[in-house]
Write a protein that holds these residues in place. Structure first.
Motif, short mmCIF file in Angstrom:
data_model
loop_
_atom_site.label_atom_id
_atom_site.label_comp_id
_atom_site.label_asym_id
_atom_site.label_seq_id
_atom_site.Cartn_x
_atom_site.Cartn_y
_atom_site.Cartn_z
N GLY A 50 -123.38 -18.97 90.77
CA GLY A 50 -121.73 -19.26 91.06
C GLY A 50 -120.91 -18.42 91.60
N VAL A 51 -121.39 -16.98 91.96
CA VAL A 51 -120.43 -16.55 93.03
C VAL A 51 -119.87 -17.61 93.94
CG1 VAL A 51 -121.73 -14.98 93.96
CG2 VAL A 51 -120.19 -13.85 93.44
N ARG A 52 -118.67 -17.01 94.55
CA ARG A 52 -117.58 -17.42 95.32
C ARG A 52 -117.69 -16.01 96.42
NH1 ARG A 52 -119.63 -21.79 95.49
NH2 ARG A 52 -118.64 -22.94 96.89
N THR A 53 -117.69 -14.80 96.16
CA THR A 53 -116.73 -13.74 97.18
C THR A 53 -117.89 -12.49 97.10
OG1 THR A 53 -116.08 -12.91 94.93
CG2 THR A 53 -115.05 -14.01 96.14
N CYS A 54 -117.69 -11.90 97.83
CA CYS A 54 -119.19 -10.61 97.77
C CYS A 54 -118.07 -9.51 97.35
CB CYS A 54 -118.69 -10.40 100.11
SG CYS A 54 -117.17 -9.57 100.09
N VAL A 55 -119.43 -8.53 97.50
CA VAL A 55 -118.40 -7.51 96.25
C VAL A 55 -117.43 -7.39 96.13
CG1 VAL A 55 -118.97 -5.13 95.15
CG2 VAL A 55 -121.14 -7.22 95.89
N SER A 56 -117.06 -6.91 98.05
CA SER A 56 -115.17 -6.27 98.11
C SER A 56 -114.49 -6.94 98.34
CB SER A 56 -115.50 -5.74 99.86
OG SER A 56 -116.89 -5.07 100.45
N CYS A 57 -114.83 -8.37 97.65
CA CYS A 57 -113.41 -9.69 98.40
C CYS A 57 -112.86 -9.06 96.63
CB CYS A 57 -113.74 -10.68 98.86
SG CYS A 57 -113.61 -10.62 100.65
N GLN A 58 -113.81 -9.00 95.62
CA GLN A 58 -114.08 -9.66 94.39
C GLN A 58 -113.40 -8.67 93.33
OE1 GLN A 58 -115.11 -12.34 92.86
NE2 GLN A 58 -113.71 -11.34 90.94
N SER A 59 -114.24 -7.14 94.18
CA SER A 59 -113.21 -5.64 93.55
C SER A 59 -111.43 -5.86 94.34
CB SER A 59 -113.78 -4.84 94.50
OG SER A 59 -115.31 -4.83 94.36
N VAL A 60 -111.16 -6.16 95.41
CA VAL A 60 -110.12 -6.44 95.67
C VAL A 60 -108.65 -7.43 94.83
CG1 VAL A 60 -108.10 -7.00 97.56
CG2 VAL A 60 -110.15 -6.12 97.85
N ARG A 61 -109.80 -9.04 94.11
CA ARG A 61 -109.44 -9.69 93.68
C ARG A 61 -109.06 -8.88 92.30
NH1 ARG A 61 -112.09 -15.81 93.84
NH2 ARG A 61 -111.32 -16.01 96.32
N GLU A 62 -109.55 -8.24 91.55
CA GLU A 62 -109.78 -7.71 89.91
C GLU A 62 -108.80 -6.50 90.62
OE1 GLU A 62 -113.69 -6.49 89.11
OE2 GLU A 62 -114.60 -8.15 89.27
N ARG A 63 -109.15 -6.05 91.34
CA ARG A 63 -107.29 -5.12 91.50
C ARG A 63 -106.30 -5.63 91.26
NH1 ARG A 63 -107.88 -2.38 96.89
NH2 ARG A 63 -106.48 -3.97 97.17
N ASP A 64 -105.98 -6.36 92.14
CA ASP A 64 -105.14 -7.29 92.44
C ASP A 64 -104.42 -8.06 91.26
OD1 ASP A 64 -104.92 -6.59 95.08
OD2 ASP A 64 -105.32 -8.43 95.78
N THR A 65 -105.24 -8.26 90.66
CA THR A 65 -105.06 -9.03 89.21
C THR A 65 -104.81 -7.91 88.20
OG1 THR A 65 -106.67 -10.77 89.11
CG2 THR A 65 -106.32 -10.25 86.61
N MET A 66 -105.66 -6.52 88.03
CA MET A 66 -105.13 -5.35 86.85
C MET A 66 -103.49 -4.85 87.53
SD MET A 66 -107.77 -5.10 85.08
CE MET A 66 -106.53 -3.68 84.65
N GLN A 67 -102.84 -5.13 88.56
CA GLN A 67 -101.63 -4.44 88.95
C GLN A 67 -100.72 -5.91 88.29
OE1 GLN A 67 -101.92 -4.37 93.60
NE2 GLN A 67 -102.65 -2.39 92.94
N ASP A 68 -101.21 -6.37 88.17
CA ASP A 68 -100.39 -7.91 87.90
C ASP A 68 -99.62 -7.24 85.86
OD1 ASP A 68 -100.04 -9.26 90.23
OD2 ASP A 68 -101.33 -10.37 89.32
N PHE A 69 -100.59 -6.68 85.46
CA PHE A 69 -100.49 -5.90 83.88
C PHE A 69 -99.57 -4.42 83.79
CE2 PHE A 69 -104.56 -8.24 83.52
CZ PHE A 69 -103.99 -9.61 82.66
#
Length: 69
Positions: A50-69
């Protein structure tokens, strides 16, 4: 059996549970990343169902999510 062996067994068990839960994904993995458009490697598509993104883009998404905290 020492602590290293027991830890390895536990990690393998947890990995198997994760893989089993991912197999239940209802949607098919994308061939291309929905963020950047590059082809998602077959290995990633196989193990992250069910993956929708490459590793690089997923890393960016996760980093951005962590910055919200």
């Amino acid at each position: 059996m020492d602590i290293v062996d027991l830890t390895q067994i536990r990690f393998e068990h947890e990995d198997n549970l994760i893989l089993k839960s991912r197999k239940k994904a209802e949607r098919e993995s994308a061939l291309f990343c929905e963020d950047c458009g590059i082809r998602i490697p077959d290995q990633r598509r196989k193990y992250v169902l069910g993956v929708r993104t490459c590793v690089s883009c997923q890393s960016v998404r996760e980093r951005d999510t962590m910055q919200d905290f």
